[in-house]
Design an enzyme around this catalytic site. Structure first.
Site, PDB file in Angstrom:
ATOM      1  N   THR A   1       0.832  -1.207   0.000  1.00  0.00           N
ATOM      2  CA  THR A   1       0.000   0.000   0.000  1.00  0.00           C
ATOM      3  C   THR A   1       0.874   1.267   0.000  1.00  0.00           C
ATOM      4  O   THR A   1       0.648   2.183  -0.777  1.00  0.00           O
ATOM      5  CB  THR A   1      -0.884   0.014   1.257  1.00  0.00           C
ATOM      6  OG1 THR A   1      -0.075  -0.392   2.369  1.00  0.00           O
ATOM      7  CG2 THR A   1      -2.065  -0.905   1.125  1.00  0.00           C
TER       8      THR A   1
ATOM      9  N   PHE B   1      -7.833   5.203   3.943  1.00  0.00           N
ATOM     10  CA  PHE B   1      -7.348   4.358   5.037  1.00  0.00           C
ATOM     11  C   PHE B   1      -8.488   3.587   5.710  1.00  0.00           C
ATOM     12  O   PHE B   1      -8.325   3.113   6.835  1.00  0.00           O
ATOM     13  CB  PHE B   1      -6.591   5.210   6.063  1.00  0.00           C
ATOM     14  CG  PHE B   1      -5.264   5.732   5.545  1.00  0.00           C
ATOM     15  CD1 PHE B   1      -4.207   4.872   5.290  1.00  0.00           C
ATOM     16  CD2 PHE B   1      -5.086   7.079   5.293  1.00  0.00           C
ATOM     17  CE1 PHE B   1      -2.985   5.339   4.803  1.00  0.00           C
ATOM     18  CE2 PHE B   1      -3.874   7.557   4.808  1.00  0.00           C
ATOM     19  CZ  PHE B   1      -2.815   6.681   4.560  1.00  0.00           C
TER      20      PHE B   1
ATOM     21  N   CYS C   1      -7.226   2.036   9.064  1.00  0.00           N
ATOM     22  CA  CYS C   1      -5.819   1.645   9.083  1.00  0.00           C
ATOM     23  C   CYS C   1      -5.137   2.072  10.385  1.00  0.00           C
ATOM     24  O   CYS C   1      -5.232   3.220  10.789  1.00  0.00           O
ATOM     25  CB  CYS C   1      -5.119   2.298   7.901  1.00  0.00           C
ATOM     26  SG  CYS C   1      -3.416   1.832   7.769  1.00  0.00           S
TER      27      CYS C   1
HETATM   28  C1  HEM Z   1      -6.325  -1.494   7.556  1.00  0.00           C
HETATM   29  C2  HEM Z   1      -5.096   1.234   3.723  1.00  0.00           C
HETATM   30  C3  HEM Z   1      -0.505   1.420   5.370  1.00  0.00           C
HETATM   31  C4  HEM Z   1      -1.611  -1.858   8.753  1.00  0.00           C
HETATM   32  C5  HEM Z   1      -6.384  -0.749   6.400  1.00  0.00           C
HETATM   33  C6  HEM Z   1      -7.584  -0.478   5.651  1.00  0.00           C
HETATM   34  C7  HEM Z   1      -7.248   0.266   4.575  1.00  0.00           C
HETATM   35  C8  HEM Z   1      -5.815   0.501   4.649  1.00  0.00           C
HETATM   36  C9  HEM Z   1      -8.173   0.777   3.460  1.00  0.00           C
HETATM   37  C10 HEM Z   1      -8.996  -0.984   5.996  1.00  0.00           C
HETATM   38  C11 HEM Z   1      -9.242  -2.281   5.245  1.00  0.00           C
HETATM   39  C12 HEM Z   1     -10.616  -2.855   5.454  1.00  0.00           C
HETATM   40  O1  HEM Z   1     -11.467  -2.275   6.129  1.00  0.00           O
HETATM   41  O2  HEM Z   1     -10.837  -3.972   4.937  1.00  0.00           O
HETATM   42  C13 HEM Z   1      -3.739   1.520   3.855  1.00  0.00           C
HETATM   43  C14 HEM Z   1      -3.009   2.395   2.964  1.00  0.00           C
HETATM   44  C15 HEM Z   1      -1.715   2.457   3.434  1.00  0.00           C
HETATM   45  C16 HEM Z   1      -1.641   1.606   4.609  1.00  0.00           C
HETATM   46  C17 HEM Z   1      -3.592   3.102   1.743  1.00  0.00           C
HETATM   47  C18 HEM Z   1      -0.538   3.205   2.902  1.00  0.00           C
HETATM   48  C19 HEM Z   1      -0.608   4.264   2.120  1.00  0.00           C
HETATM   49  C20 HEM Z   1      -0.403   0.565   6.451  1.00  0.00           C
HETATM   50  C21 HEM Z   1       0.786   0.348   7.234  1.00  0.00           C
HETATM   51  C22 HEM Z   1       0.482  -0.589   8.173  1.00  0.00           C
HETATM   52  C23 HEM Z   1      -0.917  -0.949   8.001  1.00  0.00           C
HETATM   53  C24 HEM Z   1       2.133   1.031   6.999  1.00  0.00           C
HETATM   54  C25 HEM Z   1       1.348  -1.173   9.254  1.00  0.00           C
HETATM   55  C26 HEM Z   1       2.300  -0.509   9.878  1.00  0.00           C
HETATM   56  C27 HEM Z   1      -2.987  -2.044   8.707  1.00  0.00           C
HETATM   57  C28 HEM Z   1      -3.708  -2.926   9.601  1.00  0.00           C
HETATM   58  C29 HEM Z   1      -5.061  -2.811   9.271  1.00  0.00           C
HETATM   59  C30 HEM Z   1      -5.143  -1.860   8.166  1.00  0.00           C
HETATM   60  C31 HEM Z   1      -3.104  -3.825  10.678  1.00  0.00           C
HETATM   61  C32 HEM Z   1      -6.239  -3.515   9.936  1.00  0.00           C
HETATM   62  C33 HEM Z   1      -6.745  -2.657  11.082  1.00  0.00           C
HETATM   63  C34 HEM Z   1      -7.910  -3.309  11.819  1.00  0.00           C
HETATM   64  O3  HEM Z   1      -8.827  -3.793  11.184  1.00  0.00           O
HETATM   65  O4  HEM Z   1      -7.852  -3.317  13.038  1.00  0.00           O
HETATM   66  N1  HEM Z   1      -5.322  -0.121   5.778  1.00  0.00           N
HETATM   67  N2  HEM Z   1      -2.887   1.060   4.821  1.00  0.00           N
HETATM   68  N3  HEM Z   1      -1.418  -0.223   6.936  1.00  0.00           N
HETATM   69  N4  HEM Z   1      -3.878  -1.414   7.868  1.00  0.00           N
HETATM   70 FE1  HEM Z   1      -3.387  -0.087   6.422  1.00  0.00          FE
END
Ligand code: HEM
Length: 466
Positions: free
Chosen positions: A270, A403, A410
């Site tokens: 991502t 996010f 996120c």
């Molecule tokens: C959840 C986007 C970077 C860890 C999500 C979700 C999105 C997203 C859209 C929600 C997904 C859903 O509801 O199905 C992004 C984008 C990023 C990014 C666009 C970078 C530009 C990161 C980074 C990490 C991370 C750097 C870790 C250090 C997570 C985790 C979740 C998550 C663990 C699940 C949270 C939960 O449901 O409790 N992200 N993400 N993401 N992201 Fe990111």
């Protein structure tokens, strides 16, 4: 008065398969979604899939308490890999709360600031590599941004050095991770029985990759436990030694392993995609390019890039936000109402559309982020000014969700932003950039994420830099 959810007519057996370009299914959904906005239905893989493409309806779903995250599609298939991971958890699963509460502070502003030196270390490896390449070497930007983001997460998150910038062949962990990602996307496009009957070799490979990922993650945990004197404060330390503030309990090994894999998977591609789109969009727009360069020169100058510079690079941040608007790396997220139709009857959204319980509804971000009602007639233009803090704060709710949504949004967004702003500051301080193909047309390549296709560029050291 209720009405049916509109959509193209499905064919017997095939459903709407012929309406979808399998290589680029997100774009097909975006195009169909525009036609039927704000909601459409497609029959795929024997199931009805519902897509929300209008901003008002997305706002309603994102704010309703009865709609909760529902890991469907490829995210759902990844549950075979990260069974107890945050990203793939259903809303009511027991392991989500403790892991969330333990990890939120570990990814909070203070913790991320403390990760700055390690982020800088990895970003400098990329800068040195590009400097040594010289101005005539073709740089495969998305590939190097993937090296950057995976190495940064592994180092900051679990003190693991993958050294991707020093090797031709990436660490085998990355290979296995890519394999399970690709296979999960493919599995999402066919019924489960079809996968188990006709894809036996692919299934065996998937199991091998999955076992390898878990073995490597377990090895990292065991190594940390063998060095209890380690005072490393990272995500792994938080997961192994932190206690859930609500229950006082520690996380189980299974939860820790699955979340280590989760972070590497959810966090690296991502962020690499966001950086790729940033460069593709900024290089195409000379005015923005000059503003980024001027800001880096004014805030950072020629000295070392420091943690305190991050919050002052406001135009760079606005460019990243605008890149995420036009090209969200995650195409969207699924929500559903848990429950029982027979008992409660279907739920109604938008005042007239019936949705069954447990029916995932996918919020399609490329549509929501380009709704002209919110963004105006220049919706397709890259205009970072609309994302400067003073304007960003005034955006209507539900119109910008790169996010994700609410408590299931996120957890690593600040990590991704700091890592990217730092890399951009270092790169713009040192280099001038241009596309290898001066007529480069920005198109999207779909894997589990959306990334810029064939982003090849030259990086020339700026005069006076050596
Ligand atoms: C959840 C986007 C970077 C860890 C999500 C979700 C999105 C997203 C859209 C929600 C997904 C859903 O509801 O199905 C992004 C984008 C990023 C990014 C666009 C970078 C530009 C990161 C980074 C990490 C991370 C750097 C870790 C250090 C997570 C985790 C979740 C998550 C663990 C699940 C949270 C939960 O449901 O409790 N992200 N993400 N993401 N992201 Fe990111």
């Amino acid at each position: 008065m209720t009405c049916d959810i509109p959509g193209p007519r499905p064919w017997p057996f095939l459903g709407n398969l012929l309406d979808i370009d399998l290589e680029n299914s997100v774009q097909s959904v975006v195009d169909i979604g525009k036609q039927y906005a704000p909601i459409c239905r497609l029959r795929l893989g024997g199931e009805d899939k519902v897509f929300v493409t209008g901003h008002e309806l997305a706002k309603e779903l994102c704010s309703r308490r009865d709609f909760v995250k529902f890991p469907a599609g490829a995210v759902g298939r990844l549950r075979d890999v990260m069974t107890e991971g945050l990203f793939t958890a259903h809303d009511d699963e027991w392991f989500w709360g403790p892991a969330h509460r333990v990890l939120v502070p570990a990814l909070g502003p203070m913790s991320i600031k403390a990760m700055f030196p390690e982020m800088h270390d990895i970003a400098m490896q990329m800068v040195l590599r590009w400097a040594r390449f010289g101005e005539d070497e073709v740089i495969d930007a998305t590939s190097d941004f993937t090296r950057l983001t995976i190495d940064t997460l592994a180092l900051c998150g679990m003190d693991m050095r993958l050294n991707s910038f020093y090797k031709d062949n990436l660490h085998p962990f990355i290979g296995s991770m890519m394999n399970v990602l690709i296979e999960s996307s493919k599995r999402a496009e066919r019924p489960d029985w079809f996968t188990s009957l006709f894809f036996r070799a692919a299934n065996r490979q998937f199991d091998r990759d999955n076992a390898f990922l878990h073995a490597v993650a377990q090895e990292v945990i065991d190594k940390r436990r063998r060095a209890p004197e380690s005072d490393k404060k990272d995500l792994l330390d938080a997961m192994l030694n932190g206690k859930d503030p609500q229950t006082g309990e520690k996380l189980t090994d299974r939860t820790v392993v699955d979340n280590m894999i989760t972070f590497l998977i959810a966090g690296h591609e991502t962020t690499a995609c966001m950086l790729g789109f940033f460069f593709a969009l900024v290089i195409r727009n000379p005015e923005c390019y000059n503003k980024v360069r001027e800001e880096v020169d004014t805030v950072v100058g020629i000295g070392p890039v420091q943690a305190d510079h991050m919050s002052r690079l406001v135009y760079v941040k606005a460019c990243l936000r605008e890149a995420l608007r036009l090209y969200p790396p995650s195409a969207g997220f699924s929500l559903a109402v848990k429950g029982d139709d027979a008992k409660d009857g279907p739920v109604i959204i938008g005042g007239k559309y019936k949705i069954k319980h447990n029916q995932p509804v996918f919020v399609v971000l490329p549509n929501i982020h380009r709704d002209p009602e919110v963004w105006g007639s220049d919706v397709d233009e890259f205009r970072p000014e609309r994302m400067l803090d003073e304007n960003f704060k005034k955006l209507p709710p539900g119109c910008y969700k790169p996010f994700g949504n609410g408590k299931r949004g996120c957890i690593g967004s600040d990590f991704a932003m700091q890592e990217s702003i730092l890399a951009i500051a270092l790169l713009f301080q040192k280099f001038d950039f241009k596309f290898v193909n001066p007529d480069y047309e920005l198109t999207v390549k779909q894997t589990l994420t959306l990334k810029p296709r064939d982003l090849f560029m030259y990086a020339k050291l700026r005069p006076g830099i050596n």
